[in-house]
Design a protein around this motif. Structure first.
Motif, mmCIF file in Angstrom:
data_model
loop_
_atom_site.group_PDB
_atom_site.id
_atom_site.type_symbol
_atom_site.label_atom_id
_atom_site.label_comp_id
_atom_site.label_asym_id
_atom_site.label_seq_id
_atom_site.Cartn_x
_atom_site.Cartn_y
_atom_site.Cartn_z
ATOM 1 N N VAL A 69 47.002 51.540 52.257
ATOM 2 C CA VAL A 69 46.933 50.792 51.002
ATOM 3 C C VAL A 69 45.487 50.817 50.513
ATOM 4 C CG1 VAL A 69 47.360 48.598 49.832
ATOM 5 C CG2 VAL A 69 48.784 49.261 51.784
ATOM 6 N N PHE A 70 45.308 51.113 49.229
ATOM 7 C CA PHE A 70 43.979 51.128 48.628
ATOM 8 C C PHE A 70 43.895 49.958 47.658
ATOM 9 C CE2 PHE A 70 40.746 52.875 45.609
ATOM 10 C CZ PHE A 70 39.740 53.133 46.522
ATOM 11 N N LEU A 71 42.866 49.132 47.796
ATOM 12 C CA LEU A 71 42.719 47.915 47.000
ATOM 13 C C LEU A 71 41.508 48.023 46.077
ATOM 14 C CD1 LEU A 71 43.224 45.282 49.855
ATOM 15 C CD2 LEU A 71 44.980 46.209 48.317
ATOM 16 N N ILE A 72 41.653 47.508 44.865
ATOM 17 C CA ILE A 72 40.523 47.417 43.943
ATOM 18 C C ILE A 72 40.341 45.956 43.546
ATOM 19 C CG2 ILE A 72 39.565 48.121 41.730
ATOM 20 C CD1 ILE A 72 40.758 50.786 42.021
ATOM 21 N N PRO A 73 39.448 45.255 44.246
ATOM 22 C CA PRO A 73 39.101 43.878 43.867
ATOM 23 C C PRO A 73 37.960 43.886 42.852
ATOM 24 C CG PRO A 73 38.099 44.432 45.970
ATOM 25 C CD PRO A 73 38.824 45.659 45.496
ATOM 26 N N VAL A 126 40.788 33.586 45.568
ATOM 27 C CA VAL A 126 39.568 34.252 46.022
ATOM 28 C C VAL A 126 39.263 35.429 45.106
ATOM 29 C CG1 VAL A 126 38.482 35.501 47.935
ATOM 30 C CG2 VAL A 126 40.005 33.558 48.406
ATOM 31 N N ASP A 127 40.315 36.146 44.713
ATOM 32 C CA ASP A 127 40.152 37.277 43.802
ATOM 33 C C ASP A 127 41.516 37.764 43.340
ATOM 34 O OD1 ASP A 127 38.631 39.001 42.300
ATOM 35 O OD2 ASP A 127 38.373 40.482 43.877
ATOM 36 N N ASP A 128 41.522 38.452 42.180
ATOM 37 C CA ASP A 128 42.720 39.191 41.782
ATOM 38 C C ASP A 128 42.439 40.671 41.984
ATOM 39 O OD1 ASP A 128 40.910 39.159 39.626
ATOM 40 O OD2 ASP A 128 42.488 39.194 38.117
ATOM 41 N N ILE A 129 43.473 41.416 42.361
ATOM 42 C CA ILE A 129 43.318 42.746 42.945
ATOM 43 C C ILE A 129 44.434 43.651 42.441
ATOM 44 C CG2 ILE A 129 43.432 44.026 45.153
ATOM 45 C CD1 ILE A 129 42.419 41.435 46.518
#
Length: 374
Positions: A122-126, A109-112
């Motif tokens: 938790v902070f995510l950057i997709p 779906v995505d790499d993050i």
């Protein structure tokens, strides 16, 4: 790159808080993931920008990237049960490359990049185009005590990349000594930001996560400091990442391309009891994938491009997923999904159909160059 073909569609594009600074520098803009972002700048273009990152320091505005905050009791445990990599391998203050996979197929779906602040944060950057879908899937799975907040436009992200990136940040009093894939809170004047030892170029580099309202102040401070950086657009970002063999979602990773096929199994916590797509990926790994992502180097003055067919003799054996001219090697390079049967060894001569002409390429294993992120 996302195609936008109508004026009405163009008006719906999001804009970076730094759009005015890009315009002043003569940027050529292009639509990317629903955002209008600088492709390259006047006064040198892609070659100059690429070279600046390989030899000095460049600054990219990558504010189009998503920002997702997951908080509440057990937030890290929840994220770990969803995304592919094992957050248990790192501690607070560390970052991790991971994948959001489809539960049924194992497709990506995505790499993050996941930034682990604490067990409850938790902070995510997709990626820009997939951020909303990542948020949707996480919210649908989250227990009541865990909150998933979409902060896509709340922050800007500036990537400071190149062998002199630490010199530039050090001149501003920002931290530079923390290890690769870690992050540190910092202050620049009155601005509170996060300095991350991450990047997408293969060089020593940092990414600054900055409140959107403070982005101009931070940009101006960077460009007033020494060593003088080069503003870099997404075209140079693409040539830099392709030289390193880093995958781009939508081309080298997708819902149709699994981590096993993309040789991204190192970003999968195979021993974890649960993550989205685990059963499908374990089965594919055990059986062996039907195709894998490999590198191609052009023998002649030609550039393989995405979608071009790859041949071994008269048999089509694959498809180019990413291709560009390498400013460092001064030749065409590409990533391609190549069939695993029959087995083809590195160094084998294949051919890519470029404008109806079979052009020779050599099969290789990325990266195509060997700088150091350290």
């Amino acid at each position: 790159m996302t195609e936008v073909t109508t004026d009405a569609a163009a008006t719906r594009l999001r804009r970076s808080p730094l759009a005015g600074r890009h315009t002043a520098l003569g940027a050529k803009f292009a639509p990317f993931g629903g955002w209008e972002m600088p492709l390259e700048y006047a006064g040198g273009g892609v070659l100059r920008e690429h070279t600046a990152v390989r030899t000095g320091v460049g600054v990219f505005d990558v504010s189009h990237l998503g920002k997702v905050r997951v908080t509440g009791p057990g937030a890290a445990e929840f994220v770990n049960a969803c995304l592919s990599n094992d957050l248990g391998r790192i501690g607070p203050g560390r970052a991790q490359y991971t994948l959001c996979c489809d539960e049924a197929t194992g497709g990506v779906v995505d790499d993050i990049i996941a930034y682990l602040h604490a067990d409850d944060h938790v902070f995510l950057i997709p990626n820009a185009a997939n951020s909303a879908e990542v948020v949707r899937r996480l919210r649908a799975a989250a227990p009541p005590q865990v909150t998933v907040t979409d902060e896509h436009e709340g922050y800007a992200v500036l990537a400071v990349q190149g062998p002199r990136s630490a010199d530039l940040l050090g001149a501003l009093g920002l931290p530079t000594g923390h290890g690769y894939m870690s992050f540190s809170p910092a202050t620049l004047g009155q601005v509170e930001l996060t300095v991350c030892r991450t990047g997408y170029t293969g060089e020593l580099g940092y990414e600054l996560v900055v409140p959107a309202g403070d982005a101009v102040a931070v940009w101006d401070a960077l460009f007033a400091a020494e060593p003088a950086p080069q503003a870099c657009g997404l075209a140079a970002r693409d040539t830099l990442r392709t030289e390193m063999g880093y995958p781009l979602h939508g081309q080298d990773l997708s819902l149709e391309i699994t981590p096993v096929q993309a040789r991204s199994g190192w970003a999968v916590g195979w021993d974890k009891p649960a993550f989205w797509g685990r059963d499908a990926l374990v089965a594919e790994k055990a059986a062996g994938p039907a195709r894998t992502l490999r590198g191609l180097v052009a023998v002649e003055r030609a550039i393989p491009r995405p979608g071009m067919a790859v041949y071994a003799g008269d048999t089509r054996v694959g498809t180019v997923t990413s291709g560009t001219f390498s400013p460092t090697r001064k030749q065409g390079i590409a990533l391609a999904l190549i069939d695993t049967a029959p087995a083809l060894t590195d160094g084998a001569e294949l051919h890519v159909d470029i404008r109806n002409r079979r052009t020779p390429v050599h099969l290789t294993r990325p990266p195509f160059i060997h700088p150091s992120v350290k």
